[in-house]
Design an enzyme around this catalytic site. Structure first.
Site, mmCIF file in Angstrom:
data_model
loop_
_atom_site.group_PDB
_atom_site.id
_atom_site.type_symbol
_atom_site.label_atom_id
_atom_site.label_comp_id
_atom_site.label_asym_id
_atom_site.label_seq_id
_atom_site.Cartn_x
_atom_site.Cartn_y
_atom_site.Cartn_z
ATOM 1 N N GLY A 45 0.826 -1.210 0.000
ATOM 2 C CA GLY A 45 0.000 0.000 0.000
ATOM 3 C C GLY A 45 0.857 1.254 0.000
ATOM 4 N N ASP A 102 0.458 -8.913 1.810
ATOM 5 C CA ASP A 102 -0.592 -8.060 1.238
ATOM 6 C C ASP A 102 -1.542 -8.893 0.394
ATOM 7 O OD1 ASP A 102 -1.933 -5.801 -0.209
ATOM 8 O OD2 ASP A 102 -0.395 -4.654 0.820
ATOM 9 N N THR A 156 -6.240 -2.873 -1.805
ATOM 10 C CA THR A 156 -5.978 -1.500 -2.270
ATOM 11 C C THR A 156 -4.504 -1.301 -2.623
ATOM 12 O OG1 THR A 156 -5.742 -0.841 0.048
ATOM 13 C CG2 THR A 156 -7.857 -0.370 -1.001
ATOM 14 N N LEU A 172 -0.094 -2.828 9.162
ATOM 15 C CA LEU A 172 -0.726 -1.744 8.394
ATOM 16 C C LEU A 172 -1.885 -2.224 7.532
ATOM 17 C CD1 LEU A 172 2.055 -0.446 9.155
ATOM 18 C CD2 LEU A 172 2.064 0.620 6.930
ATOM 19 N N TYR A 191 -14.574 1.018 10.043
ATOM 20 C CA TYR A 191 -13.156 1.404 10.110
ATOM 21 C C TYR A 191 -12.820 1.906 11.511
ATOM 22 C CZ TYR A 191 -8.806 3.841 8.759
ATOM 23 O OH TYR A 191 -7.507 4.282 8.660
ATOM 24 N N LYS A 198 -10.571 -0.142 14.163
ATOM 25 C CA LYS A 198 -9.269 0.368 14.616
ATOM 26 C C LYS A 198 -9.244 0.548 16.129
ATOM 27 C CE LYS A 198 -6.823 0.899 10.820
ATOM 28 N NZ LYS A 198 -5.440 0.433 10.643
ATOM 29 N N THR A 254 -2.342 11.426 5.837
ATOM 30 C CA THR A 254 -1.002 11.402 5.258
ATOM 31 C C THR A 254 -1.128 11.276 3.740
ATOM 32 O OG1 THR A 254 -0.260 10.326 7.276
ATOM 33 C CG2 THR A 254 1.223 10.201 5.394
HETATM 34 P P1 NAD Z 1 -3.534 1.682 1.567
HETATM 35 O O1 NAD Z 1 -4.934 1.335 1.259
HETATM 36 O O2 NAD Z 1 -2.708 2.303 0.496
HETATM 37 O O3 NAD Z 1 -2.752 0.415 2.108
HETATM 38 C C1 NAD Z 1 -3.361 -0.613 2.834
HETATM 39 C C2 NAD Z 1 -2.725 -1.931 2.373
HETATM 40 O O4 NAD Z 1 -3.318 -3.010 3.123
HETATM 41 C C3 NAD Z 1 -2.972 -2.217 0.902
HETATM 42 O O5 NAD Z 1 -1.778 -2.634 0.291
HETATM 43 C C4 NAD Z 1 -4.013 -3.333 0.927
HETATM 44 O O6 NAD Z 1 -3.984 -4.156 -0.213
HETATM 45 C C5 NAD Z 1 -3.640 -4.043 2.201
HETATM 46 N N1 NAD Z 1 -4.740 -4.821 2.767
HETATM 47 C C6 NAD Z 1 -6.025 -4.422 2.975
HETATM 48 N N2 NAD Z 1 -6.743 -5.419 3.504
HETATM 49 C C7 NAD Z 1 -5.909 -6.484 3.639
HETATM 50 C C8 NAD Z 1 -6.062 -7.806 4.117
HETATM 51 N N3 NAD Z 1 -7.235 -8.262 4.577
HETATM 52 N N4 NAD Z 1 -4.984 -8.628 4.092
HETATM 53 C C9 NAD Z 1 -3.792 -8.214 3.625
HETATM 54 N N5 NAD Z 1 -3.594 -6.949 3.151
HETATM 55 C C10 NAD Z 1 -4.642 -6.103 3.164
HETATM 56 O O7 NAD Z 1 -3.576 2.637 2.849
HETATM 57 P P2 NAD Z 1 -2.411 3.419 3.590
HETATM 58 O O8 NAD Z 1 -2.721 4.853 3.502
HETATM 59 O O9 NAD Z 1 -1.098 2.924 3.152
HETATM 60 O O10 NAD Z 1 -2.693 2.975 5.087
HETATM 61 C C11 NAD Z 1 -1.921 1.987 5.747
HETATM 62 C C12 NAD Z 1 -2.378 1.857 7.173
HETATM 63 O O11 NAD Z 1 -2.240 3.108 7.851
HETATM 64 C C13 NAD Z 1 -3.825 1.431 7.330
HETATM 65 O O12 NAD Z 1 -3.932 0.526 8.408
HETATM 66 C C14 NAD Z 1 -4.533 2.722 7.666
HETATM 67 O O13 NAD Z 1 -5.681 2.487 8.447
HETATM 68 C C15 NAD Z 1 -3.475 3.478 8.435
HETATM 69 N N6 NAD Z 1 -3.703 4.931 8.359
HETATM 70 C C16 NAD Z 1 -3.443 5.633 7.210
HETATM 71 C C17 NAD Z 1 -3.699 6.987 7.159
HETATM 72 C C18 NAD Z 1 -3.414 7.818 5.934
HETATM 73 O O14 NAD Z 1 -3.715 9.007 5.934
HETATM 74 N N7 NAD Z 1 -2.822 7.301 4.887
HETATM 75 C C19 NAD Z 1 -4.230 7.647 8.277
HETATM 76 C C20 NAD Z 1 -4.506 6.891 9.415
HETATM 77 C C21 NAD Z 1 -4.216 5.539 9.454
#
Ligand code: NAD
Ligand code: UDP
Length: 310
Positions: free
Chosen positions: A11, A32, A36, A72, A144, A148, A174
């Site tokens: 991700g 992964d 997404t 993550l 969500y 979390k 982010t």
């Molecule tokens: P993203 O969607 O780009 O990445 C999430 C990754 O998790 C993806 O590669 C997806 O394929 C994988 N994934 C989803 N469900 C899965 C499953 N059941 N098994 C295996 N893999 C799975 O999102 P991101 O922005 O990179 O976020 C990463 C983490 O950080 C998440 O847990 C998110 O909740 C947390 N987060 C992100 C933000 C932000 O602003 N980007 C803010 C708060 C928290």
């Protein structure tokens, strides 16, 4: 050299973390299911002998060796996590249970990627880690938010019950390269819309606020948190500079002057938090961390990345 498992490693955030930890000389196992995540985010690592990809679901139990785990895996875009809410809950809750069990077995340290969403539509502003939040438990975002929150609870109970070495970071909005231009989050949406000459879609009146953090600041904070020997968190990681969504749209349009896009206003999604801004005094005190990259600089780098992709 450590063996580091990153769930959600393909991700947006996971791929940056993988690069930083590979460059520091570690062995990375990226788990992964590509819900997404994107192969192009990790394509550059596939030939590296220190990088291993496990295509599987975090909601399934896993037995491997690891010294550290960054958990993550979970869709982060509201559009994507609402598409299959039951699956989102399974990912968050079963994923945390499985990764905590793995950490316990390996005596590994585990860092949970939590979120500012645990504060819901906050009644305290800015948000401190001591605030318990204002989350609707039965709304469209709760798959969500509550997922979390429960993952945080599980971390704390593993720590209290088994002394598992947990670390919790609460990540605020982010952005940066490797975001999927079509996953629906605001920064990627506005930049992609501006570059494609499509309408810039502001949901609601655009007066809701967010505080946008550039990816490099976040990964630095996460790695510092993983290195803490006593402090387990939760700790906020975010940039405290707050902008309205309308200000963000104006900034993006100003930075892409060739864009023919116009701003349009559409309906506000249910339970959309009205404001969000981290209090980062705890991160400053415990991690010696604060963000260094301000919105314009970070947007510039992100726009360059999107120009190369679209
Ligand atoms: P993203 O969607 O780009 O990445 C999430 C990754 O998790 C993806 O590669 C997806 O394929 C994988 N994934 C989803 N469900 C899965 C499953 N059941 N098994 C295996 N893999 C799975 O999102 P991101 O922005 O990179 O976020 C990463 C983490 O950080 C998440 O847990 C998110 O909740 C947390 N987060 C992100 C933000 C932000 O602003 N980007 C803010 C708060 C928290
Ligand atoms: N938003 C918007 N237009 C878009 C995408 C999002 O106005 O095309 C708004 C959304 O309603 C929210 C904010 O931007 O108020 C941040 O949305 P995002 O989905 O990035 O993340 P959130 O912080 O809501 O989880």
């Amino acid at each position: 050299m450590k063996i580091i498992l990153i769930t959600g490693g393909a991700g947006f955030i996971g791929s940056h973390l993988a690069k930083k930890l590979l460059d520091a000389g570690n062995k990375i196992i990226c788990l992964d299911n590509f819900y997404t995540g994107r192969m192009e985010n990790i394509a550059g690592f596939l030939k590296n002998k220190n990088f291993k990809l496990l295509k599987r679901d975090v909601a399934k139990p896993l037995a491997i060796k690891a010294d550290e785990i960054y958990n993550l895996a979970c869709p982060a875009s509201p559009r994507r996590y609402r598409q299959n809410p039951v699956k989102t809950i399974k990912t968050s809750v079963f994923g945390a249970l499985n990764m905590l069990a793995l950490a316990k077995k390996n005596k590994a340290r585990i860092l949970q990627a939590s979120t500012s969403e645990v504060y819901g539509d906050p009644l305290e502003h800015p948000q401190k880690e001591t605030y318990w939040g204002n989350v609707n438990p039965i709304g469209v975002r709760s798959c969500y938010d509550e997922g979390k929150r429960l993952a945080e609870t599980l971390c704390m109970d593993y720590w209290r019950q088994y002394k598992t070495e947990i670390r919790i970071v609460r990540i605020f909005n982010t952005y940066g390269p490797n975001m999927n231009p079509d996953d629906g989050r605001v920064v990627s949406n506005f930049i992609a819309q501006a570059l494609r000459g499509k309408d810039i879609t502001i949901y609601g009146g655009g007066s809701q606020t967010r505080s946008f953090q550039y990816i490099d600041d976040l990964t630095e904070g996460m790695i510092r948190m993983m290195k803490q020997d006593e402090f387990i968190g939760p700790v906020n990681l975010g940039n405290p500079n707050e902008f309205t969504v309308k200000e963000l749209a104006d900034k993006v349009l100003k930075m892409i002057p060739e864009s023919k896009s116009k701003i349009v206003y559409t309906s506000l999604p249910e339970d959309d938090p009205r404001k969000r801004k981290p209090d980062i005094s705890l991160a400053k005190e415990k991690l010696g961390w604060e963000p260094k990259i301000e919105l314009e600089e970070g947007l510039g780098k992100t726009i360059e990345y999107f120009k190369g992709k679209l």
